[in-house]
Structures are given as structure tokens and as C-alpha cells.
Design an enzyme around this catalytic site. Structure first.
Site, mmCIF file in Angstrom:
data_model
loop_
_atom_site.group_PDB
_atom_site.id
_atom_site.type_symbol
_atom_site.label_atom_id
_atom_site.label_comp_id
_atom_site.label_asym_id
_atom_site.label_seq_id
_atom_site.Cartn_x
_atom_site.Cartn_y
_atom_site.Cartn_z
ATOM 1 N N LEU A 1 0.653 -1.063 -0.065
ATOM 2 C CA LEU A 1 -0.018 -0.112 -0.116
ATOM 3 C C LEU A 1 0.639 1.177 -0.089
ATOM 4 C CD1 LEU A 1 -2.763 -1.097 2.522
ATOM 5 C CD2 LEU A 1 -2.781 -1.110 -0.046
ATOM 6 N N CYS A 2 2.070 1.095 -0.304
ATOM 7 C CA CYS A 2 3.012 2.440 -0.436
ATOM 8 C C CYS A 2 2.923 2.818 -1.660
ATOM 9 C CB CYS A 2 4.462 1.948 0.032
ATOM 10 S SG CYS A 2 4.908 1.634 1.866
ATOM 11 N N HIS A 3 2.973 4.348 -1.747
ATOM 12 C CA HIS A 3 2.750 4.878 -3.183
ATOM 13 C C HIS A 3 4.165 4.665 -3.624
ATOM 14 C CE1 HIS A 3 -0.448 6.760 -0.895
ATOM 15 N NE2 HIS A 3 -0.993 6.876 -2.128
ATOM 16 N N MET B 1 8.671 4.900 5.356
ATOM 17 C CA MET B 1 8.657 3.561 4.796
ATOM 18 C C MET B 1 10.014 3.298 4.147
ATOM 19 S SD MET B 1 6.636 2.166 6.776
ATOM 20 C CE MET B 1 7.025 0.385 5.950
ATOM 21 N N GLU B 2 10.313 4.138 3.146
ATOM 22 C CA GLU B 2 11.672 4.216 2.390
ATOM 23 C C GLU B 2 12.714 4.169 3.385
ATOM 24 O OE1 GLU B 2 8.327 4.836 -0.290
ATOM 25 O OE2 GLU B 2 8.770 5.747 1.841
ATOM 26 N N ASP C 1 23.372 -11.383 4.716
ATOM 27 C CA ASP C 1 23.587 -12.500 3.713
ATOM 28 C C ASP C 1 24.937 -12.490 3.300
ATOM 29 O OD1 ASP C 1 22.688 -13.683 1.204
ATOM 30 O OD2 ASP C 1 23.396 -12.134 0.243
#
Length: 158
Positions: free
Chosen positions: A76-78, A114-115, A129
């Protein structure tokens, strides 16, 4: 703090928030994460002797790439036109960990929290990793938003 989830509509369904009528403002967010590891693993990173190459350089680029792809990862992030993404990594040998900080900026209608969180998280995951062949019990922790500026909700700082 608001008591309503903005991504839930009146019917209780998840939806992408409509930002059409919001004003364009300068927005900025900062986040952090830590990855804890054995002192030998951290020394390998710091000395540049890791057989996979420069762990910090790879993690930095991964964090930047992840910030740019956040809307592909979080439904739901733009999609955003970021104007700056910065990822900093700092070895903290006294704590056997790496401190990761991210900064995202844009001029837009929605925030970049969020970014910034995605950048910090992905940089930590990339370190994991690259180092999992020598240590599998590393711990990623304290992923959090440190600060946000701009938009209707104003300034937030931890």
C-alpha cells in the site's frame, strides 16, 4: 496520535490512501538498524578481508536500491520520486555490531518513513547475507524510525 488506521476503508478493507488533494511539501525521514555479530566477523568486515568483497559498500548500495523499490515490496506504499537516499554504516567494535542509519527525502504528497525503514532494514539484511557463511547467528535489531519532517502530521523525533 491518531486512533484510525488510514489504510483501512469504511468497509474494513485495506486500500491505498488517496493523496490527490494533499499539498506537495518537503519531506524527510531518518531510520536506523543494528546488526550484532561475533568480533571475528566484524573484524573481517572492518579489515576488508571478507571473501565476498566490501561488505559496507554492498550494503549501502542495497539500502539505496531498496528505498527506491519500497512500493514494490510494501503493497500500500505509493511509488515515490525520491530526491535523496543516504545510507551510512558504522562499525561499533566495542558492541560487536554495525550501526546503520538511513535518510530519505523528497518533495511530495506523502511521507518517506517506509523508504527510510526499508533502506536501513535491507542494508542490515545484506550484511547478514554476505556474512552468513562465517556466522549464522547474527542478530538484526532496533529497526526504527528516528525522525520525520514535513506533511500534515508535522515533526516527529525519537
Amino acid at each position: 496520535m491518531t486512533n484510525a488506521f488510514t489504510h483501512i476503508n469504511a468497509d474494513g478493507n485495506a486500500h491505498m490512501v488517496d493523496v490527490t488533494d494533499k499539498s506537495v511539501t518537503e519531506r524527510e525521514a531518518r531510520a536506523e538498524a543494528y546488526i550484532e555479530m561475533a568480533s571475528d566477523t566484524l573484524e573481517m568486515i572492518m579489515s576488508g578481508s571478507h571473501h565476498k568483497g566490501d561488505v559496507f559498500a554492498t550494503a549501502r548500495i542495497a539500502g539505496i536500491q531498496a528505498a527506491k523499490k519500497t512500493s514494490d515490496l510494501i503493497p500500500l506504499c505509493h511509488p515515490l520520486m525520491l530526491t535523496k537516499v543516504e545510507v551510512e554504516l558504522e562499525a561499533q567494535p566495542e558492541h560487536n555490531r554495525v550501526w546503520i542509519r538511513s535518510l530519505c527525502k523528497l518533495s511530495g504528497k506523502t511521507g518517506v518513513e517506509m523508504e527510510a525503514l526499508t533502506a536501513a532494514s535491507t542494508a542490515a539484511l545484506t550484511i547478514y547475507d554476505m556474512c552468513k557463511a562465517v556466522q549464522k547467528d547474527m542478530v538484526i535489531s532496533q529497526v526504527r524510525l528516528l525522525e520525520k519532517r514535513g506533511g500534515k502530521s508535522g515533526h516527529f523525533k525519537v
